[in-house]
Motif scaffolding. Structure first.
Motif, PDB file in Angstrom:
ATOM      1  N   UNK A  44       1.423 -19.196   6.588  1.00 35.34           N
ATOM      2  CA  UNK A  44       2.681 -19.702   6.013  1.00 35.34           C
ATOM      3  C   UNK A  44       3.864 -19.400   6.943  1.00 35.34           C
ATOM      4  N   UNK A  45       3.824 -18.230   7.586  1.00 33.73           N
ATOM      5  CA  UNK A  45       4.951 -17.846   8.452  1.00 33.73           C
ATOM      6  C   UNK A  45       5.158 -18.855   9.584  1.00 33.73           C
ATOM      7  N   UNK A  46       4.083 -19.390  10.158  1.00 39.14           N
ATOM      8  CA  UNK A  46       4.245 -20.380  11.232  1.00 39.14           C
ATOM      9  C   UNK A  46       4.743 -21.705  10.676  1.00 39.14           C
ATOM     10  N   UNK A  47       4.259 -22.044   9.484  1.00 36.53           N
ATOM     11  CA  UNK A  47       4.659 -23.321   8.891  1.00 36.53           C
ATOM     12  C   UNK A  47       6.160 -23.284   8.558  1.00 36.53           C
ATOM     13  N   UNK A  48       6.619 -22.162   8.039  1.00 37.36           N
ATOM     14  CA  UNK A  48       8.042 -22.039   7.716  1.00 37.36           C
ATOM     15  C   UNK A  48       8.876 -21.680   8.937  1.00 37.36           C
ATOM     16  N   UNK A  49       8.237 -21.015   9.924  1.00 42.36           N
ATOM     17  CA  UNK A  49       8.967 -20.593  11.118  1.00 42.36           C
ATOM     18  C   UNK A  49       9.632 -19.237  10.989  1.00 42.36           C
ATOM     19  N   UNK A  50       9.349 -18.531   9.925  1.00 44.45           N
ATOM     20  CA  UNK A  50       9.928 -17.193   9.783  1.00 44.45           C
ATOM     21  C   UNK A  50       9.072 -16.343   8.854  1.00 44.45           C
ATOM     22  N   UNK A  51       9.280 -15.024   8.951  1.00 46.18           N
ATOM     23  CA  UNK A  51       8.640 -14.051   8.067  1.00 46.18           C
ATOM     24  C   UNK A  51       9.581 -12.877   7.893  1.00 46.18           C
TER      25      UNK A  51
ATOM     26  N   UNK B 236       1.476 -19.634  -5.054  1.00 43.08           N
ATOM     27  CA  UNK B 236       2.566 -18.912  -4.393  1.00 43.08           C
ATOM     28  C   UNK B 236       2.982 -19.639  -3.111  1.00 43.08           C
ATOM     29  N   UNK B 237       2.022 -20.222  -2.397  1.00 41.23           N
ATOM     30  CA  UNK B 237       2.345 -20.971  -1.176  1.00 41.23           C
ATOM     31  C   UNK B 237       3.044 -22.283  -1.520  1.00 41.23           C
ATOM     32  N   UNK B 238       2.524 -22.955  -2.551  1.00 44.42           N
ATOM     33  CA  UNK B 238       3.129 -24.230  -2.949  1.00 44.42           C
ATOM     34  C   UNK B 238       4.592 -24.013  -3.363  1.00 44.42           C
ATOM     35  N   UNK B 239       4.849 -22.941  -4.106  1.00 44.57           N
ATOM     36  CA  UNK B 239       6.223 -22.658  -4.535  1.00 44.57           C
ATOM     37  C   UNK B 239       7.111 -22.334  -3.338  1.00 44.57           C
ATOM     38  N   UNK B 240       6.534 -21.633  -2.350  1.00 38.71           N
ATOM     39  CA  UNK B 240       7.330 -21.317  -1.147  1.00 38.71           C
ATOM     40  C   UNK B 240       7.701 -22.608  -0.413  1.00 38.71           C
ATOM     41  N   UNK B 241       6.772 -23.541  -0.301  1.00 37.23           N
ATOM     42  CA  UNK B 241       7.088 -24.809   0.378  1.00 37.23           C
ATOM     43  C   UNK B 241       8.160 -25.575  -0.392  1.00 37.23           C
ATOM     44  N   UNK B 242       8.020 -25.629  -1.707  1.00 37.52           N
ATOM     45  CA  UNK B 242       9.034 -26.341  -2.501  1.00 37.52           C
ATOM     46  C   UNK B 242      10.420 -25.726  -2.297  1.00 37.52           C
TER      47      UNK B 242
END
Ligand code: GLN
Length: 294
Positions: free
Chosen positions: A61-68, A15-21
């Motif tokens: 994940x929220x910090x890596x993406x910068x949003x939640x 689920x995290x890998x798909x979010x990054x992609x």
């Protein structure tokens, strides 16, 4: 490198890998399924690998993406603020159940962090006066950015104040119809703290960490009545094992209609009570769907 090979080698939860992609390479899930042989360009690959390394190091994940996402809105977050949790939506829903319609309630959010609770309320209740307090200037910067991004321009601004709980309020602050808080409540020795190491300690254990985690909840309960209207509600998020202690604090402070709300996982998560208004009982409140009586 193909999508399939990157997924196979990234050592992340799928689920995290798909979010990054999706977020960093613009590749959605359907594309991953339909075109696993698609090749990632070098720039996308570098972004994905850097983000994957941060996730493997335990960063949320929220910090890596910068949003939640929280309560249907997208909040900017960084390590100055706690990542908004789904269970905290309970505080928002508690208020909305009581102040939907044309009311213009005065609402206060203590320990606002990213502004998730305060801005969810401000967006859902266009006529509400919303005040929000945080001890951290870095957190308030995040909340201000979210306010700029999320509040319609015509809406009255959020009153964002820096300080120590109620001491942050100016003398002319109103008495509030509802005060909500997701304060620090994690006990000093809590075994979950290592897993939360990327999030601000001040938001988790507070300025004075304690063995029961109740220091800030105690202070808020002690001081809230002086800032509530008659009949006004106080709703406090707490830890999974603090429901009874919080109900005891609320009752000992003379508040009425003390009760606990469960989150979607069935965990007792919010303690709520209100200042006496001299007349109406909880039964009437529930029947009328009203929390505001003054
Ligand atoms: N719910 C958070 C956690 O335990 C803690 C939030 C808080 O202390 N307010 O992960």
């Amino acid at each position: 490198m193909t999508l399939r090979d990157w997924l196979a080698g990234c050592a992340l939860a799928r689920v995290d890998a798909l979010a990054l992609l999706r977020e960093l390479a613009g590749v959605d899930h359907a594309t991953v399924l339909a075109h696993p042989q698609r090749v990632l360009d070098a720039a996308a690959r570098a972004r994905l690998d850097a983000a994957a390394a941060r996730l493997r190091g335990g960063e949320p994940l929220a910090y890596v993406l910068g949003w939640r996402e929280f309560h249907g809105l997208r909040f900017q977050v960084d390590p100055a603020v706690l990542v908004p949790r789904p269970e905290t939506e309970l505080l928002v829903d508690f208020v909305l159940q009581r102040f939907a319609g044309n009311d213009a309630p005065a609402l206060l959010d203590l320990g606002t962090g990213s502004g998730a609770v305060a801005l969810s309320l401000a967006c859902a209740l266009p006529r509400a006066q919303v005040w929000a307090v945080d001890a951290s200037e870095a957190a308030l910067r995040v909340a201000r950015a979210n306010a700029r991004a999320l509040l319609p321009p015509a809406r009255a601004p959020l009153r964002l104040l820096r300080g120590d709980w109620f001491a942050a309020l100016p003398d002319d602050a109103p008495r509030f119809d509802c005060i909500v808080a997701n304060p620090p409540y994690v006990a000093a020795g809590d075994p979950h703290l290592p897993a939360l190491r990327h999030e601000p300690r001040l938001a988790l254990v507070g300025a004075e960490p304690s063995a029961d985690g109740l220091t800030d909840l105690r202070r808020i309960v002690r001081d809230a009545p002086a800032h509530l209207r008659r009949g006004g509600w106080l709703a406090l998020e707490h830890g999974h094992d603090q429901a009874r202690a919080v109900r005891t604090l609320l009752a000992a402070r003379g508040l009425r209609d003390v009760h606990t709300l469960k989150d979607l996982a069935g965990i007792a998560r919010v303690g709520a009570a209100r200042l006496d208004d001299g007349a109406i009982s909880l039964n009437n409140t529930v029947r009328n769907g009203l929390g505001r009586t003054s």
